[in-house]
Design a protein around this motif. Structure first.
Motif, PDB file in Angstrom:
ATOM      1  N   CYS A  70      -7.902  27.560  17.250  1.00 35.92           N
ATOM      2  CA  CYS A  70      -7.749  26.108  17.288  1.00 35.92           C
ATOM      3  C   CYS A  70      -7.657  25.649  18.737  1.00 35.92           C
ATOM      4  N   VAL A  71      -8.050  24.417  18.972  1.00 35.87           N
ATOM      5  CA  VAL A  71      -7.927  23.769  20.272  1.00 35.87           C
ATOM      6  C   VAL A  71      -7.433  22.356  19.995  1.00 35.87           C
ATOM      7  N   TYR A  79      -0.273  19.298  22.053  1.00 33.48           N
ATOM      8  CA  TYR A  79       0.021  20.689  21.717  1.00 33.48           C
ATOM      9  C   TYR A  79       0.639  20.826  20.331  1.00 33.48           C
ATOM     10  N   ASP A  80       1.196  19.750  19.806  1.00 32.64           N
ATOM     11  CA  ASP A  80       1.792  19.815  18.465  1.00 32.64           C
ATOM     12  C   ASP A  80       0.740  20.024  17.378  1.00 32.64           C
ATOM     13  N   LYS A  81      -0.517  19.778  17.675  1.00 34.42           N
ATOM     14  CA  LYS A  81      -1.594  19.963  16.697  1.00 34.42           C
ATOM     15  C   LYS A  81      -2.004  21.424  16.557  1.00 34.42           C
ATOM     16  N   CYS A  82      -1.615  22.248  17.536  1.00 38.28           N
ATOM     17  CA  CYS A  82      -1.987  23.661  17.531  1.00 38.28           C
ATOM     18  C   CYS A  82      -0.826  24.463  18.112  1.00 38.28           C
ATOM     19  N   THR A  87       2.132  27.949  22.521  1.00 40.47           N
ATOM     20  CA  THR A  87       3.123  28.985  22.803  1.00 40.47           C
ATOM     21  C   THR A  87       2.618  30.096  23.710  1.00 40.47           C
ATOM     22  N   LEU A  88       1.315  30.177  23.955  1.00 39.30           N
ATOM     23  CA  LEU A  88       0.800  31.218  24.846  1.00 39.30           C
ATOM     24  C   LEU A  88       1.176  30.893  26.284  1.00 39.30           C
TER      25      LEU A  88
END
Length: 98
Positions: A70-71, A79-82, A87-88
């Motif tokens: 996902c992107v 970032y809440d969408k993926c 977290t990386l």
């Protein structure tokens, strides 16, 4: 003879039920997007189009997309969408993904 017919019938019914359950699980996974791969190249082109360092952005985005499948939408944030993408981190603790 009657026991063997009953045994064969119960095995056949068990196999049919198992097949139906497996098909249902596969359908629910497809609806959630687990089984499908996204086109990381075009997703990262869209994500990195405003980057000041496009080569670095594409390389990092491609790595993150391959791991997370996902992107996030847009060129920054979201970032809440993926969750996986967010977290990386690098060895220094900074976000790896653009």
């Amino acid at each position: 003879m009657a026991i063997s017919k009953a045994l064969i019938a119960s095995l056949l019914i068990s196999l049919i039920v198992l097949q139906l359950v497996q098909a249902d699980v596969e359908n629910s996974n497809k609806k959630k997007g687990y089984g499908s791969k996204i086109d990381c190249g075009s997703a990262c082109v869209a994500r990195c189009r405003l980057s000041s360092r496009p080569n670095l952005c594409h390389r990092a985005c491609g790595t993150c997309c391959a791991r997370c499948n996902c992107v996030p939408p847009g060129t920054y944030g979201n970032y809440d969408k993926c969750e996986c993408y967010a977290t990386l981190t690098t060895h220094g603790g900074r976000r790896k993904c653009p």
